[in-house]
Design a protein around this motif. Structure first.
Motif, mmCIF file in Angstrom:
data_model
loop_
_atom_site.group_PDB
_atom_site.id
_atom_site.type_symbol
_atom_site.label_atom_id
_atom_site.label_comp_id
_atom_site.label_asym_id
_atom_site.label_seq_id
_atom_site.Cartn_x
_atom_site.Cartn_y
_atom_site.Cartn_z
ATOM 1 N N ASN A 130 37.357 -15.498 38.232
ATOM 2 C CA ASN A 130 36.006 -14.993 38.165
ATOM 3 C C ASN A 130 34.943 -16.090 37.982
ATOM 4 O O ASN A 130 33.925 -15.889 38.289
ATOM 5 C CB ASN A 130 36.161 -14.420 36.655
ATOM 6 N N ASP A 131 35.365 -17.440 37.781
ATOM 7 C CA ASP A 131 34.351 -18.602 37.487
ATOM 8 C C ASP A 131 34.406 -19.305 38.816
ATOM 9 O O ASP A 131 33.347 -20.166 38.894
ATOM 10 C CB ASP A 131 34.837 -19.455 36.257
ATOM 11 N N GLY A 132 35.039 -18.942 39.889
ATOM 12 C CA GLY A 132 34.733 -19.688 41.118
ATOM 13 C C GLY A 132 35.585 -20.878 41.345
ATOM 14 O O GLY A 132 35.653 -21.230 42.395
ATOM 15 N N SER A 133 36.075 -21.258 40.386
ATOM 16 C CA SER A 133 36.866 -22.720 40.451
ATOM 17 C C SER A 133 38.153 -22.793 41.302
ATOM 18 O O SER A 133 38.629 -23.580 41.896
ATOM 19 C CB SER A 133 37.252 -23.204 39.159
ATOM 20 N N PHE A 134 38.568 -21.190 41.851
ATOM 21 C CA PHE A 134 39.709 -20.996 42.476
ATOM 22 C C PHE A 134 39.772 -21.509 43.669
ATOM 23 O O PHE A 134 40.564 -22.024 44.385
ATOM 24 C CB PHE A 134 40.121 -19.327 42.528
ATOM 25 N N GLU A 135 38.289 -21.491 44.498
ATOM 26 C CA GLU A 135 37.999 -21.855 45.870
ATOM 27 C C GLU A 135 38.724 -23.186 45.984
ATOM 28 O O GLU A 135 39.126 -23.638 47.175
ATOM 29 C CB GLU A 135 36.815 -21.619 46.144
ATOM 30 N N THR A 136 38.149 -24.294 45.242
ATOM 31 C CA THR A 136 38.628 -25.380 45.261
ATOM 32 C C THR A 136 40.085 -25.785 45.286
ATOM 33 O O THR A 136 40.540 -26.191 46.055
ATOM 34 C CB THR A 136 37.842 -26.445 44.159
ATOM 35 N N LYS A 137 40.654 -25.030 44.499
ATOM 36 C CA LYS A 137 41.954 -25.148 44.146
ATOM 37 C C LYS A 137 42.868 -24.547 45.563
ATOM 38 O O LYS A 137 43.688 -25.178 45.899
ATOM 39 C CB LYS A 137 42.657 -24.337 43.021
ATOM 40 N N LEU A 138 41.984 -23.436 46.011
ATOM 41 C CA LEU A 138 42.578 -22.931 47.366
ATOM 42 C C LEU A 138 42.816 -24.031 48.404
ATOM 43 O O LEU A 138 43.829 -24.420 49.018
ATOM 44 C CB LEU A 138 41.767 -21.792 47.704
ATOM 45 N N TRP A 139 41.667 -24.790 48.666
ATOM 46 C CA TRP A 139 41.495 -25.764 49.629
ATOM 47 C C TRP A 139 42.597 -27.010 49.277
ATOM 48 O O TRP A 139 42.774 -27.769 50.309
ATOM 49 C CB TRP A 139 40.368 -26.130 50.017
ATOM 50 N N GLU A 140 42.773 -27.222 48.186
ATOM 51 C CA GLU A 140 43.792 -28.400 47.636
ATOM 52 C C GLU A 140 44.963 -28.020 48.071
ATOM 53 O O GLU A 140 45.826 -28.746 48.637
ATOM 54 C CB GLU A 140 43.677 -28.550 46.185
ATOM 55 N N ILE A 141 45.294 -26.560 47.811
ATOM 56 C CA ILE A 141 46.968 -26.239 48.184
ATOM 57 C C ILE A 141 46.862 -26.078 49.647
ATOM 58 O O ILE A 141 47.949 -26.331 50.516
ATOM 59 C CB ILE A 141 47.177 -25.190 47.377
ATOM 60 N N ILE A 142 46.179 -25.690 50.362
ATOM 61 C CA ILE A 142 45.948 -25.401 51.926
ATOM 62 C C ILE A 142 45.109 -26.454 52.481
ATOM 63 O O ILE A 142 43.890 -26.219 52.529
ATOM 64 C CB ILE A 142 45.722 -23.880 52.030
ATOM 65 N N PRO A 143 45.530 -27.563 52.907
ATOM 66 C CA PRO A 143 44.910 -28.442 53.381
ATOM 67 C C PRO A 143 43.997 -28.084 54.698
ATOM 68 O O PRO A 143 44.549 -27.080 55.516
ATOM 69 C CB PRO A 143 45.868 -29.535 54.040
ATOM 70 N N ARG A 144 42.697 -28.486 55.098
ATOM 71 C CA ARG A 144 41.874 -27.973 56.044
ATOM 72 C C ARG A 144 42.399 -28.863 57.286
ATOM 73 O O ARG A 144 41.214 -29.680 57.378
ATOM 74 C CB ARG A 144 40.302 -27.889 55.600
ATOM 75 N N GLN A 145 43.339 -28.795 57.908
ATOM 76 C CA GLN A 145 43.768 -29.867 58.866
ATOM 77 C C GLN A 145 43.002 -29.209 60.175
ATOM 78 O O GLN A 145 43.474 -27.945 60.419
ATOM 79 C CB GLN A 145 44.926 -30.011 58.841
ATOM 80 N N LYS A 146 42.425 -29.894 61.039
ATOM 81 C CA LYS A 146 42.007 -29.300 62.590
ATOM 82 C C LYS A 146 43.149 -29.132 63.296
ATOM 83 O O LYS A 146 44.171 -30.190 63.221
ATOM 84 C CB LYS A 146 40.830 -30.235 62.767
ATOM 85 N N GLN A 147 43.109 -28.175 64.101
ATOM 86 C CA GLN A 147 44.011 -28.018 65.089
ATOM 87 C C GLN A 147 43.675 -28.042 66.504
ATOM 88 O O GLN A 147 42.644 -27.544 66.664
ATOM 89 C CB GLN A 147 44.779 -26.657 65.039
ATOM 90 N N VAL A 148 44.418 -28.488 67.364
ATOM 91 C CA VAL A 148 43.908 -28.691 68.823
ATOM 92 C C VAL A 148 44.294 -27.459 69.673
ATOM 93 O O VAL A 148 45.890 -27.257 69.594
ATOM 94 C CB VAL A 148 44.457 -30.132 69.503
ATOM 95 N N PHE A 149 43.280 -26.936 70.241
ATOM 96 C CA PHE A 149 43.781 -25.751 71.235
ATOM 97 C C PHE A 149 43.320 -26.047 72.613
ATOM 98 O O PHE A 149 42.396 -26.546 72.824
ATOM 99 C CB PHE A 149 42.884 -24.546 70.666
ATOM 100 N N ASP A 150 44.226 -25.332 73.447
ATOM 101 C CA ASP A 150 43.748 -25.322 74.676
ATOM 102 C C ASP A 150 42.742 -24.215 74.930
ATOM 103 O O ASP A 150 42.306 -23.459 74.233
ATOM 104 C CB ASP A 150 45.087 -25.033 75.755
ATOM 105 N N TRP A 151 42.165 -24.175 76.346
ATOM 106 C CA TRP A 151 41.197 -23.261 76.538
ATOM 107 C C TRP A 151 41.466 -21.624 76.299
ATOM 108 O O TRP A 151 40.657 -21.016 75.614
ATOM 109 C CB TRP A 151 40.447 -23.230 77.902
ATOM 110 N N LYS A 152 42.427 -21.705 76.500
ATOM 111 C CA LYS A 152 43.063 -20.183 76.478
ATOM 112 C C LYS A 152 43.245 -19.744 75.081
ATOM 113 O O LYS A 152 42.568 -18.460 74.606
ATOM 114 C CB LYS A 152 44.420 -19.890 77.050
#
Length: 411
Positions: free
Chosen positions: A203-225
Protein backbone atom coordinates in the motif's frame (compact mmCIF):
# COMPACT_ATOMS: atom_id res chain seq x y z
CA UNK A 1 25.37 -11.16 -39.90
CA UNK A 2 23.00 -8.67 -38.32
CA UNK A 3 23.86 -7.00 -35.04
CA UNK A 4 21.83 -7.86 -31.96
CA UNK A 5 19.90 -5.46 -29.74
CA UNK A 6 20.24 -5.36 -25.96
CA UNK A 7 16.96 -4.72 -24.05
CA UNK A 8 15.86 -4.47 -20.41
CA UNK A 9 13.06 -6.97 -21.09
CA UNK A 10 11.86 -7.25 -17.48
CA UNK A 11 11.68 -3.44 -17.25
CA UNK A 12 9.72 -3.33 -20.48
CA UNK A 13 7.30 -5.91 -19.06
CA UNK A 14 6.95 -3.77 -15.94
CA UNK A 15 6.24 -0.68 -18.03
CA UNK A 16 3.64 -2.59 -20.02
CA UNK A 17 2.02 -3.84 -16.82
CA UNK A 18 1.25 -0.21 -15.93
CA UNK A 19 -0.46 0.25 -19.30
CA UNK A 20 -2.52 -2.89 -18.70
CA UNK A 21 -3.44 -1.61 -15.23
CA UNK A 22 -4.97 1.46 -16.89
CA UNK A 23 -7.34 -0.81 -18.83
CA UNK A 24 -8.25 -2.82 -15.75
CA UNK A 25 -8.84 0.40 -13.79
CA UNK A 26 -11.32 1.51 -16.47
CA UNK A 27 -13.36 -1.65 -16.01
CA UNK A 28 -13.06 -2.86 -12.44
CA UNK A 29 -11.43 -0.01 -10.51
CA UNK A 30 -8.13 -1.76 -9.76
CA UNK A 31 -5.43 0.56 -8.44
CA UNK A 32 -2.37 1.28 -10.57
CA UNK A 33 0.59 -1.09 -10.20
CA UNK A 34 -1.66 -4.14 -9.89
CA UNK A 35 0.65 -6.14 -12.17
CA UNK A 36 3.73 -5.18 -10.18
CA UNK A 37 2.03 -6.01 -6.88
CA UNK A 38 1.03 -9.42 -8.23
CA UNK A 39 4.64 -9.92 -9.33
CA UNK A 40 5.96 -8.92 -5.90
CA UNK A 41 3.56 -11.22 -4.01
CA UNK A 42 4.45 -14.04 -6.42
CA UNK A 43 8.22 -13.78 -6.04
CA UNK A 44 7.89 -13.51 -2.24
CA UNK A 45 5.82 -16.70 -2.25
CA UNK A 46 8.43 -18.36 -4.51
CA UNK A 47 10.98 -18.34 -1.68
CA UNK A 48 8.91 -21.11 -0.03
CA UNK A 49 9.97 -23.45 -2.86
CA UNK A 50 13.50 -21.96 -3.14
CA UNK A 51 12.76 -20.78 -6.68
CA UNK A 52 15.59 -18.55 -7.92
CA UNK A 53 17.59 -17.41 -10.94
CA UNK A 54 16.01 -17.72 -14.38
CA UNK A 55 12.91 -19.41 -12.98
CA UNK A 56 12.27 -16.53 -10.57
CA UNK A 57 12.68 -13.96 -13.35
CA UNK A 58 10.27 -15.88 -15.58
CA UNK A 59 7.73 -16.06 -12.75
CA UNK A 60 7.98 -12.28 -12.37
CA UNK A 61 7.55 -11.80 -16.13
CA UNK A 62 4.46 -14.01 -16.19
CA UNK A 63 3.00 -12.17 -13.20
CA UNK A 64 3.65 -8.76 -14.74
CA UNK A 65 1.99 -9.86 -17.99
CA UNK A 66 -0.72 -12.16 -16.63
CA UNK A 67 -3.44 -9.90 -18.06
CA UNK A 68 -1.68 -9.26 -21.38
CA UNK A 69 -4.77 -10.25 -23.38
CA UNK A 70 -7.17 -7.92 -21.57
CA UNK A 71 -7.45 -5.42 -24.45
CA UNK A 72 -7.82 -8.25 -26.97
CA UNK A 73 -10.51 -9.95 -24.88
CA UNK A 74 -12.46 -6.72 -24.51
CA UNK A 75 -12.10 -5.88 -28.19
CA UNK A 76 -13.01 -9.28 -29.64
CA UNK A 77 -15.54 -10.54 -27.11
CA UNK A 78 -16.91 -8.06 -24.65
CA UNK A 79 -17.42 -5.14 -27.03
CA UNK A 80 -20.21 -7.15 -28.55
CA UNK A 81 -22.09 -5.94 -25.49
CA UNK A 82 -22.01 -2.71 -23.51
CA UNK A 83 -19.29 -1.61 -21.10
CA UNK A 84 -21.71 -2.42 -18.27
CA UNK A 85 -21.86 -6.00 -19.50
CA UNK A 86 -18.06 -5.99 -19.79
CA UNK A 87 -17.84 -5.35 -16.07
CA UNK A 88 -20.49 -7.98 -15.39
CA UNK A 89 -18.69 -10.58 -17.49
CA UNK A 90 -15.37 -9.86 -15.81
CA UNK A 91 -16.90 -10.09 -12.35
CA UNK A 92 -18.46 -13.44 -13.26
CA UNK A 93 -14.96 -14.71 -14.14
CA UNK A 94 -15.67 -15.55 -17.77
CA UNK A 95 -11.93 -15.62 -18.18
CA UNK A 96 -11.22 -18.66 -20.32
CA UNK A 97 -10.88 -16.69 -23.58
CA UNK A 98 -8.75 -14.04 -21.90
CA UNK A 99 -6.47 -16.85 -20.69
CA UNK A 100 -6.38 -18.58 -24.09
CA UNK A 101 -5.46 -15.35 -25.88
CA UNK A 102 -2.88 -14.49 -23.23
CA UNK A 103 -1.22 -17.90 -23.44
CA UNK A 104 -0.88 -17.59 -27.21
CA UNK A 105 0.48 -14.03 -27.02
CA UNK A 106 3.10 -14.88 -24.43
CA UNK A 107 4.84 -17.28 -26.83
CA UNK A 108 6.38 -14.19 -28.45
CA UNK A 109 8.26 -13.33 -25.25
CA UNK A 110 11.74 -14.90 -24.86
CA UNK A 111 11.46 -16.77 -21.54
CA UNK A 112 14.47 -18.67 -20.25
CA UNK A 113 12.47 -21.59 -18.83
CA UNK A 114 9.31 -23.48 -19.75
CA UNK A 115 6.25 -21.39 -18.81
CA UNK A 116 3.71 -23.42 -20.78
CA UNK A 117 0.13 -23.12 -19.47
CA UNK A 118 1.05 -20.58 -16.78
CA UNK A 119 -1.07 -17.81 -18.30
CA UNK A 120 -3.64 -20.31 -19.60
CA UNK A 121 -4.42 -21.67 -16.14
CA UNK A 122 -3.81 -18.64 -13.92
CA UNK A 123 -7.52 -18.43 -13.01
CA UNK A 124 -7.97 -22.12 -12.17
CA UNK A 125 -9.24 -23.22 -8.74
CA UNK A 126 -7.53 -25.94 -6.73
CA UNK A 127 -10.75 -27.99 -6.52
CA UNK A 128 -11.34 -28.01 -10.29
CA UNK A 129 -14.17 -25.44 -10.40
CA UNK A 130 -12.24 -22.89 -12.50
CA UNK A 131 -12.71 -22.03 -16.20
CA UNK A 132 -10.99 -25.21 -17.44
CA UNK A 133 -11.94 -27.49 -14.51
CA UNK A 134 -8.29 -28.33 -13.80
CA UNK A 135 -7.43 -29.45 -10.29
CA UNK A 136 -4.37 -28.12 -8.46
CA UNK A 137 -2.12 -31.06 -9.37
CA UNK A 138 -2.84 -30.47 -13.08
CA UNK A 139 -1.91 -26.78 -12.90
CA UNK A 140 1.67 -25.44 -13.20
CA UNK A 141 3.01 -24.07 -9.92
CA UNK A 142 3.56 -20.59 -11.40
CA UNK A 143 -0.11 -20.44 -12.45
CA UNK A 144 -1.22 -21.41 -8.93
CA UNK A 145 1.05 -18.76 -7.39
CA UNK A 146 -0.17 -16.01 -9.73
CA UNK A 147 -3.81 -16.99 -9.17
CA UNK A 148 -3.48 -16.53 -5.41
CA UNK A 149 -1.43 -13.32 -5.71
CA UNK A 150 -3.89 -11.83 -8.22
CA UNK A 151 -6.91 -12.65 -6.04
CA UNK A 152 -5.33 -11.33 -2.84
CA UNK A 153 -4.31 -8.07 -4.49
CA UNK A 154 -7.84 -7.50 -5.81
CA UNK A 155 -9.25 -8.13 -2.31
CA UNK A 156 -6.68 -5.82 -0.75
CA UNK A 157 -7.46 -3.17 -3.35
CA UNK A 158 -11.08 -3.06 -2.22
CA UNK A 159 -10.32 -2.74 1.50
CA UNK A 160 -8.82 -0.12 3.78
CA UNK A 161 -5.30 -1.02 4.83
CA UNK A 162 -4.64 -2.12 8.41
CA UNK A 163 -5.04 -5.07 10.74
CA UNK A 164 -8.69 -5.61 9.80
CA UNK A 165 -7.84 -6.11 6.12
CA UNK A 166 -4.92 -8.38 7.02
CA UNK A 167 -7.10 -10.49 9.30
CA UNK A 168 -9.75 -10.71 6.59
CA UNK A 169 -7.17 -11.87 4.02
CA UNK A 170 -5.82 -14.55 6.37
CA UNK A 171 -9.32 -15.79 7.14
CA UNK A 172 -10.22 -15.74 3.43
CA UNK A 173 -7.19 -17.86 2.57
CA UNK A 174 -7.85 -20.41 5.30
CA UNK A 175 -11.53 -20.59 4.37
CA UNK A 176 -10.67 -21.21 0.72
CA UNK A 177 -7.79 -23.61 1.31
CA UNK A 178 -8.18 -26.61 -1.01
CA UNK A 179 -11.07 -24.78 -2.68
CA UNK A 180 -9.90 -21.71 -4.57
CA UNK A 181 -6.27 -22.26 -3.59
CA UNK A 182 -4.15 -25.31 -2.87
CA UNK A 183 -2.64 -25.77 0.59
CA UNK A 184 0.92 -25.32 -0.64
CA UNK A 185 0.23 -21.85 -2.06
CA UNK A 186 -1.66 -20.73 1.05
CA UNK A 187 1.26 -21.90 3.18
CA UNK A 188 3.71 -20.13 0.88
CA UNK A 189 1.82 -16.84 1.17
CA UNK A 190 1.63 -17.04 4.98
CA UNK A 191 5.32 -17.97 5.04
CA UNK A 192 6.20 -14.88 2.97
CA UNK A 193 3.87 -12.46 4.77
CA UNK A 194 3.87 -13.30 8.45
CA UNK A 195 2.08 -10.21 9.78
CA UNK A 196 0.19 -7.13 8.62
CA UNK A 197 3.29 -4.91 8.53
CA UNK A 198 5.02 -7.20 6.03
CA UNK A 199 1.98 -6.92 3.75
CA UNK A 200 1.55 -3.14 4.14
CA UNK A 201 4.43 -2.32 1.78
CA UNK A 202 1.96 -3.08 -1.02
CA UNK A 203 0.00 0.00 0.00
CA UNK A 204 2.83 2.43 0.67
CA UNK A 205 4.61 1.77 -2.63
CA UNK A 206 7.90 0.58 -1.15
CA UNK A 207 7.33 -2.88 -2.61
CA UNK A 208 8.45 -1.74 -6.07
CA UNK A 209 11.99 -1.03 -4.90
CA UNK A 210 12.03 -4.45 -3.23
CA UNK A 211 10.69 -6.07 -6.42
CA UNK A 212 13.60 -4.80 -8.51
CA UNK A 213 16.09 -5.75 -5.77
CA UNK A 214 14.91 -9.36 -5.93
CA UNK A 215 14.57 -9.40 -9.73
CA UNK A 216 17.70 -7.79 -11.24
CA UNK A 217 17.03 -5.63 -14.29
CA UNK A 218 19.68 -7.22 -16.47
CA UNK A 219 19.59 -6.41 -20.17
CA UNK A 220 19.32 -9.31 -22.55
CA UNK A 221 20.67 -9.55 -26.09
CA UNK A 222 18.16 -10.45 -28.80
CA UNK A 223 18.47 -11.24 -32.47
CA UNK A 224 16.26 -9.41 -34.96
CA UNK A 225 13.55 -12.08 -35.06
CA UNK A 226 13.21 -12.10 -31.26
CA UNK A 227 13.30 -8.31 -31.07
CA UNK A 228 10.51 -8.13 -33.66
CA UNK A 229 8.45 -10.70 -31.73
CA UNK A 230 8.79 -8.66 -28.54
CA UNK A 231 7.82 -5.47 -30.37
CA UNK A 232 4.82 -7.14 -32.01
CA UNK A 233 3.67 -8.48 -28.62
CA UNK A 234 3.49 -4.98 -27.15
CA UNK A 235 2.09 -3.40 -30.32
CA UNK A 236 -0.76 -5.91 -30.35
CA UNK A 237 -1.72 -4.97 -26.78
CA UNK A 238 -1.78 -1.29 -27.74
CA UNK A 239 -3.68 -1.74 -31.00
CA UNK A 240 -6.43 -3.82 -29.41
CA UNK A 241 -7.19 -0.87 -27.12
CA UNK A 242 -9.27 0.71 -29.89
CA UNK A 243 -10.97 -0.73 -32.96
CA UNK A 244 -10.17 2.55 -34.70
CA UNK A 245 -6.47 1.70 -34.83
CA UNK A 246 -6.43 -2.07 -35.17
CA UNK A 247 -3.01 -2.27 -36.89
CA UNK A 248 -1.67 1.24 -36.43
CA UNK A 249 1.31 0.46 -34.18
CA UNK A 250 2.42 -2.51 -36.27
CA UNK A 251 2.08 -0.36 -39.40
CA UNK A 252 4.18 2.45 -37.92
CA UNK A 253 6.80 -0.08 -36.75
CA UNK A 254 7.06 -1.67 -40.20
CA UNK A 255 7.27 1.63 -42.06
CA UNK A 256 9.65 3.28 -39.58
CA UNK A 257 12.13 0.41 -39.92
CA UNK A 258 11.66 0.34 -43.70
CA UNK A 259 12.36 4.06 -43.93
CA UNK A 260 15.42 3.79 -41.67
CA UNK A 261 16.82 0.98 -43.82
CA UNK A 262 16.11 2.96 -47.02
CA UNK A 263 17.93 5.98 -45.57
CA UNK A 264 21.01 3.88 -44.86
CA UNK A 265 20.85 3.43 -41.10
CA UNK A 266 22.65 0.47 -39.54
CA UNK A 267 20.75 -2.67 -38.52
CA UNK A 268 20.66 -1.80 -34.79
CA UNK A 269 18.99 1.55 -35.54
CA UNK A 270 16.52 -0.18 -37.89
CA UNK A 271 15.58 -2.55 -35.05
CA UNK A 272 15.28 0.34 -32.59
CA UNK A 273 13.00 2.20 -35.00
CA UNK A 274 10.78 -0.87 -35.28
CA UNK A 275 10.55 -1.13 -31.49
CA UNK A 276 9.89 2.61 -31.10
CA UNK A 277 7.16 2.43 -33.73
CA UNK A 278 5.54 -0.53 -31.99
CA UNK A 279 5.51 1.36 -28.68
CA UNK A 280 4.81 4.93 -29.80
CA UNK A 281 1.12 4.83 -28.79
CA UNK A 282 1.44 2.81 -25.57
CA UNK A 283 0.31 5.97 -23.74
CA UNK A 284 -3.13 5.58 -25.33
CA UNK A 285 -3.76 2.79 -22.82
CA UNK A 286 -4.23 5.57 -20.25
CA UNK A 287 -6.83 7.41 -22.39
CA UNK A 288 -10.49 6.41 -22.25
CA UNK A 289 -12.10 4.85 -25.32
CA UNK A 290 -14.92 7.39 -25.14
CA UNK A 291 -12.28 9.82 -26.42
CA UNK A 292 -10.24 7.47 -28.62
CA UNK A 293 -13.35 6.26 -30.47
CA UNK A 294 -15.46 9.42 -30.51
CA UNK A 295 -16.75 9.76 -34.10
CA UNK A 296 -17.34 13.51 -33.79
CA UNK A 297 -14.84 16.32 -33.34
CA UNK A 298 -13.26 16.33 -29.89
CA UNK A 299 -13.98 19.19 -27.51
CA UNK A 300 -11.01 21.25 -26.31
CA UNK A 301 -11.01 19.33 -23.03
CA UNK A 302 -11.21 15.97 -24.81
CA UNK A 303 -8.43 16.93 -27.21
CA UNK A 304 -6.28 17.97 -24.26
CA UNK A 305 -6.80 14.50 -22.74
CA UNK A 306 -6.04 12.87 -26.09
CA UNK A 307 -2.77 14.81 -26.34
CA UNK A 308 -1.74 13.40 -22.98
CA UNK A 309 -1.13 10.02 -24.61
CA UNK A 310 2.26 11.10 -25.95
CA UNK A 311 3.28 12.24 -22.48
CA UNK A 312 2.11 8.94 -21.03
CA UNK A 313 4.22 7.11 -23.62
CA UNK A 314 7.22 9.09 -22.40
CA UNK A 315 6.49 8.33 -18.73
CA UNK A 316 5.76 4.63 -19.29
CA UNK A 317 8.90 4.01 -21.35
CA UNK A 318 11.02 6.00 -18.88
CA UNK A 319 10.68 2.98 -16.57
CA UNK A 320 12.88 0.90 -18.89
CA UNK A 321 16.64 1.03 -18.26
CA UNK A 322 18.84 2.49 -21.02
CA UNK A 323 15.79 3.06 -23.22
CA UNK A 324 16.03 6.84 -23.55
CA UNK A 325 16.72 6.88 -27.29
CA UNK A 326 13.85 4.53 -28.19
CA UNK A 327 11.60 6.31 -25.67
CA UNK A 328 12.20 9.68 -27.31
CA UNK A 329 11.73 8.39 -30.85
CA UNK A 330 8.43 6.88 -29.69
CA UNK A 331 7.12 9.73 -27.53
CA UNK A 332 8.00 12.71 -29.75
CA UNK A 333 5.88 11.62 -32.71
CA UNK A 334 3.50 14.58 -32.25
CA UNK A 335 6.19 17.23 -31.91
CA UNK A 336 6.43 19.82 -34.70
CA UNK A 337 9.44 21.66 -36.10
CA UNK A 338 7.77 25.01 -35.33
CA UNK A 339 7.62 24.20 -31.63
CA UNK A 340 3.83 23.91 -31.52
CA UNK A 341 3.59 20.15 -31.14
CA UNK A 342 3.12 18.09 -27.99
CA UNK A 343 3.78 16.89 -25.31
CA UNK A 344 6.90 19.03 -24.84
CA UNK A 345 6.74 21.69 -27.55
CA UNK A 346 10.13 20.69 -28.97
CA UNK A 347 11.64 22.96 -31.64
CA UNK A 348 13.43 21.94 -34.84
CA UNK A 349 16.80 22.34 -33.12
CA UNK A 350 15.70 19.86 -30.45
CA UNK A 351 14.40 17.14 -32.78
CA UNK A 352 16.90 14.71 -34.31
CA UNK A 353 16.38 12.86 -37.58
CA UNK A 354 14.88 9.60 -36.17
CA UNK A 355 12.37 11.65 -34.13
CA UNK A 356 11.42 13.59 -37.27
CA UNK A 357 11.13 10.33 -39.21
CA UNK A 358 8.76 8.84 -36.62
CA UNK A 359 6.52 11.91 -36.76
CA UNK A 360 6.24 11.63 -40.55
CA UNK A 361 5.67 7.88 -40.52
CA UNK A 362 2.93 8.18 -37.88
CA UNK A 363 1.07 10.69 -40.05
CA UNK A 364 1.58 8.61 -43.20
CA UNK A 365 0.28 5.46 -41.52
CA UNK A 366 -2.74 7.24 -40.00
CA UNK A 367 -3.72 8.75 -43.36
CA UNK A 368 -3.30 5.60 -45.45
CA UNK A 369 -4.95 3.05 -43.13
CA UNK A 370 -8.65 2.23 -43.22
CA UNK A 371 -10.64 3.05 -40.08
CA UNK A 372 -14.30 2.42 -39.24
CA UNK A 373 -15.17 6.01 -40.09
CA UNK A 374 -13.01 6.55 -43.21
CA UNK A 375 -11.24 4.89 -46.10
CA UNK A 376 -7.46 5.19 -46.21
CA UNK A 377 -5.98 7.74 -48.63
CA UNK A 378 -3.75 6.82 -51.55
CA UNK A 379 0.04 7.04 -51.33
CA UNK A 380 0.14 10.07 -53.66
CA UNK A 381 -2.59 11.98 -51.82
CA UNK A 382 -0.94 11.23 -48.47
CA UNK A 383 2.44 12.43 -49.72
CA UNK A 384 0.85 15.64 -51.01
CA UNK A 385 -0.53 16.26 -47.51
CA UNK A 386 2.89 15.57 -45.98
CA UNK A 387 4.50 18.05 -48.38
CA UNK A 388 1.91 20.64 -47.42
CA UNK A 389 2.63 20.04 -43.73
CA UNK A 390 6.34 20.41 -44.44
CA UNK A 391 5.73 23.78 -46.07
CA UNK A 392 3.95 24.87 -42.89
CA UNK A 393 7.02 23.88 -40.87
CA UNK A 394 5.25 21.02 -39.10
CA UNK A 395 7.46 18.19 -40.36
CA UNK A 396 10.79 17.73 -42.14
CA UNK A 397 10.53 18.39 -45.89
CA UNK A 398 13.52 16.20 -46.78
CA UNK A 399 12.00 13.22 -44.99
CA UNK A 400 8.64 13.89 -46.63
CA UNK A 401 10.30 13.65 -50.03
CA UNK A 402 12.14 10.45 -49.10
CA UNK A 403 8.87 8.89 -47.90
CA UNK A 404 7.36 9.54 -51.35
CA UNK A 405 10.25 7.58 -52.86
CA UNK A 406 10.55 4.86 -50.22
CA UNK A 407 6.89 3.90 -49.82
CA UNK A 408 6.07 4.46 -53.48
CA UNK A 409 8.57 1.96 -54.87
CA UNK A 410 6.24 -1.06 -55.01
CA UNK A 411 3.10 0.73 -56.08
Amino acid sequence: MKEELSIDIIGLAGACSYALDCIEAELVNIKNKHGKRVAYISICMAEYWKIEGDELQDLAMCALLHDNALTQYISEELKKDSVINCKKDLSEKKTNLHCIYGEKNITKIPFKTDVSNVILYHHEHADGTGPFQKKWNEIPLFARIIHLADTIDIIGNNMESGNNSWNFICQFLLKNKDGLFDSECVNAFLHAFTHSESFMCLNDGSFETKLWEIIPRQKQVFDWKTCKNVADFFAKIVDYKSSFTSRHSIGVAEKASMLAQYMGYDSITVQKMYLAGALHDIGKMAVGNEILEKPDKLTDDEFSKMKNHAGYTYLILSEVNDFEEIRDWAAFHHEKLNGKGYPFGKTAAELNEPERMMACVDIYQALTEDRPYKKGLSHEKTCDILDDMAQKDFIDSDISKIIRECFGRNR
